[in-house]
Design a protein around this motif. Structure first.
Motif, short mmCIF file in Angstrom:
data_model
loop_
_atom_site.label_atom_id
_atom_site.label_comp_id
_atom_site.label_asym_id
_atom_site.label_seq_id
_atom_site.Cartn_x
_atom_site.Cartn_y
_atom_site.Cartn_z
N GLY A 135 3.00 -8.97 15.79
CA GLY A 135 3.78 -10.20 15.84
C GLY A 135 4.05 -10.61 17.28
N HIS B 67 9.87 -2.90 10.69
CA HIS B 67 9.68 -3.82 11.81
C HIS B 67 10.00 -3.09 13.12
N GLU C 259 5.72 -0.46 10.72
CA GLU C 259 4.49 -1.04 10.16
C GLU C 259 4.17 -2.42 10.76
N ARG C 260 5.05 -2.90 11.61
CA ARG C 260 4.82 -4.17 12.31
C ARG C 260 5.34 -4.00 13.74
N ASP D 256 0.12 -11.77 12.70
CA ASP D 256 0.65 -11.87 11.35
C ASP D 256 2.07 -12.43 11.31
N TYR D 257 2.70 -12.53 12.47
CA TYR D 257 4.15 -12.77 12.48
C TYR D 257 4.55 -13.49 13.75
N MET E 33 -0.35 -0.69 12.17
CA MET E 33 0.68 -1.73 12.20
C MET E 33 0.05 -3.11 12.35
N THR E 34 0.73 -4.12 11.83
CA THR E 34 0.35 -5.50 12.11
C THR E 34 1.04 -5.95 13.40
N PRO F 156 7.47 -4.98 5.58
CA PRO F 156 7.10 -3.90 6.50
C PRO F 156 8.26 -3.47 7.39
#
Length: 693
Positions: free
Chosen positions: A373, A296, A325-326, A435-436, A370-371, A294
């Motif tokens: 982190g 970042h 996307e993150r 996710d991160y 987006m995910t 993704p």
């Protein structure tokens, strides 16, 4: 009597021999030998002469050279009994297991010691993995244990090892071979900005793209030592191991980290591709292997410790619009963390900044596609923290030690410390859809301690087992902990805290000797770089980030209309190409112009490639010199295009063909003559795409 053994992977052959049941030694390491090679004759040919001033027999440069056998160089093992009495072992070969791997078991019955050497080859990545293990019937104190000791080529004039500093990682040093020892002794307790555990030994005349080269990497995240020695008789040995005396306690078992070896007949690139592939395909375990890498976004350089909901909400929206996307929330979300003087170790969400927890921000990030982190620095502790006030004894080292970034290091060898950290981190991961993790490490240890590294590995392994879908980035003030040991537990590295694209162009280029694109984070930094003070154009910043796992790390509110358009366009280009670039080999090009730092990323089948030619300075000559490509099929035809010809400067006034159209040229021409690029300003990048027809 001489016993011989060999391993092959299709590109290299390793031959070992044991004479009269003594420790085995490497008698040949290089290009593949014929299957019918007479290994007995090879061993005889390997022997060097004896003359005046020498012993009557040459002590072997064995897999662990023994001082007790009159070896005059660096011994491979130094230890003492638990009472401090020095031990000088003499080992005999006890047993051998052969097959696709080799395992030698050697014993010193008088001292109750067993030394085991293991070798395995990977025919796909062309990597030899080897390791040394020591067992004792009674506790002993270990001062030095080398991984299997390897010879270095006689035709090499230089060795290339890796040093660096914060914001200046992966600096390559060429050192001439000469009588005596070159030692790289890392006492920082982690891999370190200053001491990446890698070595290249090019045979005279080797370049990035041609000639012979030997590569070494020691896969350990703690303090380590490299010894490259030329003996009086001219033989050369290379040793790797944990930092000397970093095994604090007496014990009955010790082992080195894996040592990764490779030989290339296609220059430094052959070694680099083997390391890249082996790390990506054998070492890293991907939580979601079928998910694209993704784009970042990290908010650190936008807000630092000043977390405010309206600002973070706005920044997340802008990052998503740019193509992120993150979204990663960096330092400042926990305890009473308003600067770097407090709260490390507490790991409880700051209710002042997040009265409803992280849920509103995470939900907003998810709504933008987006995910999410989150930043941690688990191995560190602030003196101004609830945990330190309750457990000052948990800190590693003396109480009056010099602090680093206002913090101390937790003693990761203590099970109760690891349990505490696991409980705090796992609670955050269970209660929030994360996710991160950006796992940071912002100071050196007060003393090298191998148990500290093993404790960190144990905590990471436990978290990975219970949260297998969470990706982890290894960040240690940037590139302070990058090695195959930490990468067996993480999936990404933050190569450098420098977001200066000019500095990163060189850092990424040299790190590619060991690291593939898929794990190497590279972010578009702010217009005015916070670490260098340099101001760079958005085109250059964006294309340098697109060379690796692309991301952004700046305040998107600073972007003007043109910068936004350029960044969105380059990000989309990266997304369109990331699937094949994820497994591409990074080939460093031999540029005829020292101002140009260039690489060729090519899919393993050779069907397509992209060349990034970064102009780091003003050239001595006016026009660009042709840039030779590499690893193409000489007989094949390739269609090449200039992907960013819209970035031509007004001073480029000639009729260079790539400025106007695509070209079809042979692999032979592209490798022998090269690509003729348009003129450009310094601090610009040309991007050339190629497809085999």
């Amino acid at each position: 009597m001489t016993k011989t053994y060999r391993l092959d992977d299709g590109r290299q052959t390793l031959v070992l021999a044991s004479e009269n049941d003594r420790l085995p030694q490497v008698v040949y390491w290089g290009g593949s030998l014929p299957s019918g090679e007479n290994l007995g004759a090879l061993c005889a040919a390997h022997q060097i002469d004896v003359t005046g001033g020498m012993l009557d027999e040459n002590p072997a440069v064995s897999l662990c050279p023994e001082a007790a056998r009159s070896f005059q160089g660096q011994a491979g093992l130094m230890l003492s009994a638990s009472d401090g009495r020095p031990l000088l072992p003499e080992f005999r070969l006890h047993s051998v297991e052969e097959g696709d791997a080799l395992r030698f078991v050697c014993q010193d019955a008088g001292n109750g010691l067993t030394l085991t050497f293991e070798f395995a080859v990977d025919a796909q990545t062309r990597i030899i993995t080897c390791q040394t293990k020591l067992d004792a019937t009674q506790p002993v104190r270990l001062h030095w244990l080398a991984a299997p000791v390897m010879p270095a080529p006689q035709l090499a004039m230089d060795m290339i090892d890796v040093s660096g500093r914060w914001c200046g990682e992966f600096q390559l040093n060429r050192t001439p071979w000469s009588a005596g020892i070159r030692t790289r002794d890392n006492r920082t307790g982690s891999t370190g900005h200053e001491h990446f555990p890698g070595l290249m030994v090019p045979v005279t005349g080797a370049t990035n793209t041609q000639g012979e080269c030997y590569g070494f990497h020691y896969g350990w995240s703690g303090g380590h030592t490299m010894i490259a020695e030329e003996l009086q008789d001219g033989r050369r040995q290379v040793q790797w191991g944990h930092a000397k005396d970093s095994e604090i306690a007496a014990a009955t078992r010790f082992e080195t980290a894996p040592l990764y070896l490779t030989y290339s007949d296609t220059g430094l690139n052959g070694c680099a591709v083997s390391f890249q592939r082996h790390l990506r395909e054998r070492i890293v375990t991907w939580p979601k292997p079928d998910t694209p890498r993704p784009v970042h976004y990290n908010c650190w350089e936008a807000v630092y410790f000043d977390h405010k909901w309206p600002v973070l909400k706005d920044i997340a929206e802008r990052a998503a619009h740019l193509g992120a996307e993150r979204f990663v929330l960096d330092d400042g979300w926990f305890g009473l963390r308003d600067d770097d003087t407090s709260s490390l170790g507490d790991w409880i969400i700051d209710a002042r900044k997040y009265p409803d927890g992280l849920t509103p921000l995470i939900d907003h990030v998810h709504s933008l596609g987006m995910t999410f982190g989150l930043w941690f620095e688990p191995e560190m502790i602030s003196e101004n923290s609830d945990v330190y006030r309750a457990h000052p004894d948990w800190a590693l080292g003396p109480q009056d030690q010099i602090l680093g970034r206002q913090q101390k290091v937790l003693n990761m060898a203590r099970p109760q410390v690891r349990d505490f950290l696991y409980d705090r981190i796992s609670a955050i991961l269970r209660d929030n859809p994360i996710d991160y993790i950006k796992w940071d490490h912002n100071r050196v240890l007060p003393t090298p301690d191998a148990a500290q590294t093993r404790g960190t590995y144990a905590l990471l392994d436990r978290l990975r087992a219970d949260f297998p879908l969470v990706e982890i980035e290894s960040c240690a003030s940037g590139g302070g902990r990058i090695d195959f040991g930490i990468m067996a537990r993480t999936q990404r590295v933050w190569l450098s805290d420098s977001n200066d694209a000019l500095e990163r162009l060189r850092i990424q280029h040299d790190a590619a000797l060991f690291l593939p694109s898929a794990v190497t984070g590279s972010h578009v930094g702010p217009r005015h770089c916070h670490t260098s003070g340099r101001t760079l154009d958005i085109t250059f910043r964006a294309w340098v980030a697109a060379q690796r796992h692309m991301g952004f790390e700046m305040d998107p509110r600073e972007l003007d209309t043109r910068e936004t358009e350029v960044l969105m366009r380059v990000t989309q280009w990266w997304k369109d190409n990331r699937a094949w670039m994820r497994t591409a080999d990074i080939l460093r090009l031999d540029s005829a112009d020292p101002a140009v730092i260039a690489e060729q990323q090519q899919d393993p089948a050779g069907a397509r490639f992209v060349v990034f030619a970064g102009k780091a300075a003003t050239s001595a000559q006016i026009s660009p010199r042709p840039l030779r490509l590499t690893a193409l099929d000489p007989a094949a035809m390739y269609e090449i295009t200039l992907a960013n010809r819209d970035e031509l400067a007004g001073l480029s006034r000639g009729t260079t063909a790539l400025k106007e159209r695509d070209l079809v040229l042979s692999g032979k021409y592209l490798m022998n003559h090269g690509v003729t690029l348009p003129w450009s300003f310094p601090e610009r990048m040309w991007v050339v795409e190629g497809t085999r027809l």
